[in-house]
Design a protein around this motif. Structure first.
Motif, short mmCIF file in Angstrom:
data_model
loop_
_atom_site.label_atom_id
_atom_site.label_comp_id
_atom_site.label_asym_id
_atom_site.label_seq_id
_atom_site.Cartn_x
_atom_site.Cartn_y
_atom_site.Cartn_z
N HIS A 145 0.82 -1.23 0.00
CA HIS A 145 0.00 0.00 0.00
C HIS A 145 0.85 1.28 0.00
CE1 HIS A 145 0.72 -0.83 4.33
NE2 HIS A 145 0.84 0.48 4.40
N GLY A 146 2.16 1.14 0.21
CA GLY A 146 3.03 2.31 0.17
C GLY A 146 3.09 2.96 -1.20
N ALA A 147 2.66 2.23 -2.23
CA ALA A 147 2.60 2.82 -3.57
C ALA A 147 1.37 3.70 -3.73
CB ALA A 147 2.61 1.73 -4.65
N LEU A 148 0.35 3.47 -2.88
CA LEU A 148 -0.92 4.18 -3.01
C LEU A 148 -1.10 5.27 -1.95
CD1 LEU A 148 -3.31 1.12 -3.61
CD2 LEU A 148 -2.28 2.62 -5.34
N LEU A 149 -0.70 4.96 -0.72
CA LEU A 149 -0.88 5.90 0.39
C LEU A 149 0.47 6.51 0.73
CD1 LEU A 149 -3.21 3.64 2.57
CD2 LEU A 149 -3.90 5.46 0.99
N LYS A 150 0.58 7.83 0.63
CA LYS A 150 1.88 8.49 0.67
C LYS A 150 2.16 9.31 1.92
CE LYS A 150 3.22 6.72 -3.16
NZ LYS A 150 3.67 7.41 -4.32
N ASN A 151 1.34 9.18 2.96
CA ASN A 151 1.69 9.82 4.23
C ASN A 151 1.09 9.01 5.37
OD1 ASN A 151 -1.03 11.06 4.98
ND2 ASN A 151 -0.69 11.97 2.96
N GLU A 152 1.68 9.17 6.56
CA GLU A 152 1.31 8.32 7.69
C GLU A 152 -0.13 8.54 8.15
OE1 GLU A 152 3.48 11.98 9.18
OE2 GLU A 152 3.64 10.54 7.55
N GLN A 153 -0.65 9.78 7.98
CA GLN A 153 -2.03 10.04 8.39
C GLN A 153 -3.01 9.18 7.60
OE1 GLN A 153 0.31 12.37 7.56
NE2 GLN A 153 -0.26 14.39 8.36
N ASP A 154 -2.78 9.07 6.29
CA ASP A 154 -3.68 8.28 5.46
C ASP A 154 -3.55 6.79 5.76
OD1 ASP A 154 -4.61 10.56 4.31
OD2 ASP A 154 -3.50 10.35 2.43
N VAL A 155 -2.32 6.33 6.03
CA VAL A 155 -2.12 4.93 6.38
C VAL A 155 -2.84 4.61 7.69
CG1 VAL A 155 -0.43 3.17 7.05
CG2 VAL A 155 0.07 4.73 5.14
N HIS A 156 -2.69 5.49 8.69
CA HIS A 156 -3.35 5.26 9.98
C HIS A 156 -4.86 5.33 9.84
CE1 HIS A 156 0.56 6.71 12.12
NE2 HIS A 156 0.61 5.47 11.75
N LEU A 157 -5.35 6.24 9.01
CA LEU A 157 -6.80 6.34 8.78
C LEU A 157 -7.32 5.05 8.18
CD1 LEU A 157 -9.52 7.82 8.52
CD2 LEU A 157 -8.69 8.75 6.33
N PHE A 158 -6.63 4.54 7.18
CA PHE A 158 -7.08 3.31 6.53
C PHE A 158 -7.02 2.13 7.49
CE2 PHE A 158 -8.39 1.94 2.39
CZ PHE A 158 -8.20 0.56 2.39
N GLU A 159 -5.97 2.06 8.30
CA GLU A 159 -5.85 0.97 9.28
C GLU A 159 -6.96 1.03 10.32
OE1 GLU A 159 -1.89 1.58 10.67
OE2 GLU A 159 -0.99 0.22 9.17
N ARG A 160 -7.33 2.26 10.74
CA ARG A 160 -8.43 2.39 11.71
C ARG A 160 -9.75 1.93 11.10
NH1 ARG A 160 -6.01 7.38 12.88
NH2 ARG A 160 -7.65 8.51 11.76
#
Length: 284
Positions: free
Chosen positions: A260-275
């Motif tokens: 997913h690092g190719a699609l989500l480019k900042n930690e806020q979006d990664v954390h949002l998706f994980e939540r």
């Protein structure tokens, strides 16, 4: 009378009917084509493909926050002239030796019509577009140091891109033909992917597109993944031999996409998706 060339698309660029109309309108009107759209939607590549399709040289001016309009016309290298005068160099007698031609000057004096790309104009100072109004409108500018007027031998096709980071002046907008590249729907995106990955298995493509648009639809994302990021992701999925099943959970609930690092480019979006994934699993 020489007919106006027309852009009908290319093998490497999926251009919508409206986009082809916009390019041809700019050619007919002899006005700059202002292209806006999300980053990664192919604005810069459009200029490259238009130039290739019309068999015209491409000249590129990539704008930065520090770029000044004058740099596109010419720069007078007074420092070098002063240094040469101190060394007794004969070159100092001719000021032309210290005039550095910018990309607009080169485009204006080219032996054949060119495509001139002014890329990401919204990165520059707000006065930057206004400082080019006359030059792009009249296709000429005055060189004060040499007291000469530079006029376009052939009018270039000017393509200007903007990521909409700041508003452009009304006076500048009036002189352009405008087109907004909408984010591709699934059908158009599939055509784009087919150009880059013609042998991609249909089941993997279908699942990857579904996952990609699900990620884009997540409310609150700071940066939605773009077309170029989808292509990067697909390249990685193929390199790592990821199966379609790995892109979905058995009960069709949300999962964090592999790589997913190719699609989500900042930690806020990664954390949002994980939540969101955690909440989805908790509600099962």
């Amino acid at each position: 009378m020489q007919s106006t060339p027309r852009f009908e698309g290319s093998d490497l660029y999926v251009a919508t009917h409206d986009l082809k109309l916009a390019v041809n309108a700019a050619l007919t009107l002899q006005r700059p084509l202002l292209i806006k759209g999300e980053p990664g939607t192919g604005k810069t590549m459009l200029a490259e493909e238009v130039a290739a399709a019309l068999k015209m040289p491409l000249m590129q001016w990539h704008i930065k926050s520090t770029t000044k309009a004058q740099q596109g016309l010419y720069e007078y290298d007074a420092v070098s002239r002063l240094r040469d005068s101190q060394l007794g160099d004969e070159r100092v007698k001719d000021i032309h030796n210290y005039i550095v031609r910018g990309v607009l000057w080169q485009a204006f004096t080219a032996e054949q019509p060119v495509v001139l790309l002014i890329d990401e104009i919204d990165k520059a100072d707000i006065e930057f577009p206004n400082d080019l109004l006359r030059e792009l409108d009249r296709m000429e500018f005055y060189v004060y140091e040499t007291r000469e007027m530079v006029r376009a031998v052939h009018r270039p096709l000017v393509i200007i891109t903007s990521n909409n980071e700041k508003e452009l002046p009304d006076a500048f907008l009036r002189r352009c033909f405008f087109h907004y590249i909408k984010f591709p729907d699934k059908e158009t995106m599939q055509q784009i992917v087919d150009v880059h990955f013609p042998h991609l298995k249909k089941d993997l493509l279908a699942q990857a597109l579904q996952t990609f648009y699900e990620v884009r639809d997540v409310a609150g994302l700071k940066k939605k993944p773009s077309t170029s990021e989808l292509l990067d992701w697909l390249k990685l999925l193929l390199a790592e031999d990821i199966s379609p099943e790995a892109l979905r959970s058995k009960d069709q609930k949300s999962i964090v996409p592999p790589l997913h690092g190719a699609l989500l480019k900042n930690e806020q979006d990664v954390h949002l998706f994980e939540r969101l994934v955690f909440m989805s699993r908790a509600n099962r």
